[in-house]
Motif scaffolding. Structure first.
Motif, PDB file in Angstrom:
ATOM      1  N   TYR A  13       9.540 -16.593  -0.234  1.00 22.38           N
ATOM      2  CA  TYR A  13      10.181 -16.214   0.233  1.00 22.38           C
ATOM      3  C   TYR A  13      10.905 -17.114   0.869  1.00 22.38           C
ATOM      4  N   HIS A  21       9.286 -13.169   9.272  1.00 27.94           N
ATOM      5  CA  HIS A  21       7.867 -12.318   9.348  1.00 27.94           C
ATOM      6  C   HIS A  21       6.906 -13.316  10.467  1.00 27.94           C
ATOM      7  N   TRP A  22       7.121 -14.555  10.599  1.00 29.10           N
ATOM      8  CA  TRP A  22       5.598 -15.723  11.297  1.00 29.10           C
ATOM      9  C   TRP A  22       6.801 -15.125  12.810  1.00 29.10           C
ATOM     10  N   ARG A  71      15.530  -6.719   9.274  1.00 31.28           N
ATOM     11  CA  ARG A  71      14.415  -7.203   8.134  1.00 31.28           C
ATOM     12  C   ARG A  71      14.869  -6.739   7.783  1.00 31.28           C
ATOM     13  N   ARG A  75      15.730  -7.371   3.380  1.00 27.83           N
ATOM     14  CA  ARG A  75      14.737  -7.042   2.164  1.00 27.83           C
ATOM     15  C   ARG A  75      15.401  -6.222   1.262  1.00 27.83           C
ATOM     16  N   HIS A  99       2.613  -3.252   3.159  1.00 30.92           N
ATOM     17  CA  HIS A  99       3.833  -3.428   3.726  1.00 30.92           C
ATOM     18  C   HIS A  99       4.297  -2.250   4.546  1.00 30.92           C
ATOM     19  N   LEU A 102       2.915  -0.560   7.088  1.00 29.45           N
ATOM     20  CA  LEU A 102       3.624  -2.156   7.997  1.00 29.45           C
ATOM     21  C   LEU A 102       4.637  -2.144   8.271  1.00 29.45           C
ATOM     22  N   TYR A 103       5.533  -1.104   7.334  1.00 32.69           N
ATOM     23  CA  TYR A 103       7.289  -1.262   8.441  1.00 32.69           C
ATOM     24  C   TYR A 103       7.643  -0.110   8.451  1.00 32.69           C
ATOM     25  N   ILE A 161      -2.741  -5.317  10.612  1.00 38.67           N
ATOM     26  CA  ILE A 161      -2.507  -5.892   9.870  1.00 38.67           C
ATOM     27  C   ILE A 161      -3.779  -6.657  10.214  1.00 38.67           C
ATOM     28  N   HIS A 164      -4.142  -6.836   6.440  1.00 36.51           N
ATOM     29  CA  HIS A 164      -3.446  -7.469   5.964  1.00 36.51           C
ATOM     30  C   HIS A 164      -3.702  -8.731   5.794  1.00 36.51           C
ATOM     31  N   SER A 165      -3.844  -9.740   6.813  1.00 32.80           N
ATOM     32  CA  SER A 165      -4.254 -10.587   7.621  1.00 32.80           C
ATOM     33  C   SER A 165      -5.397 -11.388   6.645  1.00 32.80           C
ATOM     34  N   THR A 179      -0.351 -16.853  -2.868  1.00 32.10           N
ATOM     35  CA  THR A 179       0.133 -16.053  -2.153  1.00 32.10           C
ATOM     36  C   THR A 179       0.825 -16.413  -1.377  1.00 32.10           C
ATOM     37  N   LYS A 182       3.880 -18.797  -0.847  1.00 33.04           N
ATOM     38  CA  LYS A 182       5.293 -18.250  -0.748  1.00 33.04           C
ATOM     39  C   LYS A 182       5.810 -17.655   0.828  1.00 33.04           C
TER      40      LYS A 182
HETATM   41  C1  HEM Z   1       1.670  -8.653  13.331  1.00 35.38           C
HETATM   42  C2  HEM Z   1       1.667  -9.454  12.247  1.00 35.38           C
HETATM   43  C3  HEM Z   1       2.091  -9.276  10.672  1.00 35.38           C
HETATM   44  C4  HEM Z   1       3.038  -7.863  10.029  1.00 35.38           C
HETATM   45  C5  HEM Z   1       4.001  -6.462  10.348  1.00 35.38           C
HETATM   46  C6  HEM Z   1       3.620  -8.762   8.630  1.00 35.38           C
HETATM   47  C7  HEM Z   1       4.367  -7.789   7.714  1.00 35.38           C
HETATM   48  C8  HEM Z   1       4.267  -8.030   6.400  1.00 35.38           C
HETATM   49  C9  HEM Z   1       5.626  -7.695   5.671  1.00 35.38           C
HETATM   50  C10 HEM Z   1       6.214  -6.457   5.913  1.00 35.38           C
HETATM   51  C11 HEM Z   1       5.391  -7.989   4.258  1.00 35.38           C
HETATM   52  C12 HEM Z   1       6.328  -7.647   3.372  1.00 35.38           C
HETATM   53  C13 HEM Z   1       6.978  -9.102   3.260  1.00 35.38           C
HETATM   54  C14 HEM Z   1       8.682  -7.939   4.066  1.00 35.38           C
HETATM   55  O1  HEM Z   1       8.862  -7.642   3.776  1.00 35.38           O
HETATM   56  O2  HEM Z   1       8.763  -8.885   5.284  1.00 35.38           O
HETATM   57  C15 HEM Z   1       4.475  -9.660   4.967  1.00 35.38           C
HETATM   58  C16 HEM Z   1       4.161 -10.527   3.934  1.00 35.38           C
HETATM   59  C17 HEM Z   1       3.099 -11.621   3.514  1.00 35.38           C
HETATM   60  N1  HEM Z   1       2.483 -11.446   4.335  1.00 35.38           N
HETATM   61 FE1  HEM Z   1       2.783 -10.703   6.581  1.00 35.38          FE
HETATM   62  N2  HEM Z   1       2.498  -9.585   8.145  1.00 35.38           N
HETATM   63  C18 HEM Z   1       1.886 -10.086   9.134  1.00 35.38           C
HETATM   64  C19 HEM Z   1       1.301 -10.843   9.842  1.00 35.38           C
HETATM   65  C20 HEM Z   1       0.361 -11.755   8.557  1.00 35.38           C
HETATM   66  C21 HEM Z   1      -0.788 -12.689   8.804  1.00 35.38           C
HETATM   67  C22 HEM Z   1      -0.974 -12.879  10.209  1.00 35.38           C
HETATM   68  C23 HEM Z   1      -0.678 -13.423   7.431  1.00 35.38           C
HETATM   69  C24 HEM Z   1      -1.136 -14.828   6.898  1.00 35.38           C
HETATM   70  C25 HEM Z   1      -2.559 -14.859   7.653  1.00 35.38           C
HETATM   71  C26 HEM Z   1       0.630 -13.059   6.499  1.00 35.38           C
HETATM   72  C27 HEM Z   1       0.639 -13.758   4.925  1.00 35.38           C
HETATM   73  C28 HEM Z   1       1.527 -12.960   4.774  1.00 35.38           C
HETATM   74  C29 HEM Z   1       2.039 -13.009   3.381  1.00 35.38           C
HETATM   75  C30 HEM Z   1       1.581 -14.543   2.402  1.00 35.38           C
HETATM   76  C31 HEM Z   1       2.473 -12.286   2.902  1.00 35.38           C
HETATM   77  C32 HEM Z   1       3.237 -12.247   1.310  1.00 35.38           C
HETATM   78  C33 HEM Z   1       2.763 -11.633   0.816  1.00 35.38           C
HETATM   79  C34 HEM Z   1       3.137 -11.306  -0.965  1.00 35.38           C
HETATM   80  O3  HEM Z   1       4.462 -10.987  -1.122  1.00 35.38           O
HETATM   81  O4  HEM Z   1       2.484 -11.934  -1.550  1.00 35.38           O
HETATM   82  N3  HEM Z   1       1.095 -11.817   7.331  1.00 35.38           N
HETATM   83  N4  HEM Z   1       4.262  -9.101   5.789  1.00 35.38           N
END
Ligand code: HEM
Ligand code: HEM
Length: 187
Positions: A13, A21-22, A71, A75, A99, A102-103, A161, A164-165, A179, A182
């Motif tokens: 990314y 994202h963060w 976002r 994407r 994912h 989540l969206y 969430i 996913h986490s 993972t 990235k």
């Molecule tokens: C409100 C909390 C969260 C939401 C809504 C969220 C949402 C998403 C979404 C939609 C994606 C797909 C990429 C994109 O389209 O942006 C993604 C990817 C990812 N998220 Fe989160 N995320 C959240 C919290 C977290 C947390 C706390 C972690 C780690 C502990 C995390 C780790 C990742 C990773 C590593 C990816 C990349 C996965 C890949 O493509 O292999 N996420 N997240």
């Protein structure tokens, strides 16, 4: 290999996706905690703290809605990094499925909140900048139903969430693959 570029590549990314994202993760987790906390405050007359927190929740929730529109647009017009090598098909399908959910919930939560306020006859001020327009006419029955819908979507969101986490941490800590890296700013 240096740090991330602005846009995504096939392998990781980019800055824009990372910042979205963060910052959204922090905002959305904050909204869930704030939502659950504020509805439990006593409902006595015009309790100042409760009203202030509900107004902050609504304004921040409307900002989350604007952010998720940006976002999703980013994407859909940007490269999607590949999954790390060696993922089983069920893992790839589950990740994409999560994912997608989540969206869906990032849209459904603010939209049901906004609909709820409109149906209840309450305004939706976005801080003191402007008032979001009412989406539907006042309807007490719909208002009560939307409170329940918004609550259960909020709980489902928290559960997804967590899943996913946990998956991201499992990759980082147990499987020790790239993972999580990235989605992090480092090299
Ligand atoms: C409100 C909390 C969260 C939401 C809504 C969220 C949402 C998403 C979404 C939609 C994606 C797909 C990429 C994109 O389209 O942006 C993604 C990817 C990812 N998220 Fe989160 N995320 C959240 C919290 C977290 C947390 C706390 C972690 C780690 C502990 C995390 C780790 C990742 C990773 C590593 C990816 C990349 C996965 C890949 O493509 O292999 N996420 N997240
Ligand atoms: C992504 C954005 C949002 C998230 C994650 C979220 C989450 C939540 C959660 C978890 C609750 C507590 C439910 C309960 O325990 O009963 C809640 C309550 C509430 N939310 Fe949201 N919300 C969001 C956006 C919005 C928006 C945009 C509005 C209005 C414009 C809104 C209005 C409300 C109101 C009025 C309540 C209190 C309902 C009651 O009186 O029981 N929310 N929200």
């Amino acid at each position: 290999m240096g740090g991330p570029a602005l846009a995504n590549t096939e392998h990781r990314y980019g800055w824009i996706a990372i910042v979205l994202h963060w910052s959204m993760a922090a905002l959305l987790l904050g909204l869930v905690v704030l939502g659950i906390y504020m509805v439990r405050l006593p409902d006595v007359g015009y309790d100042r703290e409760k009203i202030t927190l509900i107004l902050a929740h609504k304004a921040l929730g409307m900002i989350a809605l604007a952010a998720v529109v940006a976002r999703l647009a980013w994407r859909l017009t940007n490269a999607l990094p590949r999954f790390v090598d060696g993922l089983a098909e069920w893992e790839q399908v589950s990740a994409l499925f999560v994912h997608m959910w989540l969206y869906a919930l990032m849209f459904a939560l603010p939209v049901t909140g906004w609909l709820m306020s409109s149906a209840g006859g309450y305004p939706t001020p976005v801080f003191s900048w402007f008032n979001a327009p009412d989406l539907i006419a006042v309807n007490e029955h719909l208002f009560q139903a939307l409170i329940d819908v918004h609550r259960w979507l909020g709980y489902a969101f928290a559960a997804i969430i967590a899943l996913h986490s946990a998956a991201a941490l499992r990759h980082h800590v147990a499987l020790k693959d790239d993972t999580l890296r990235k989605m992090l700013p480092g090299a």
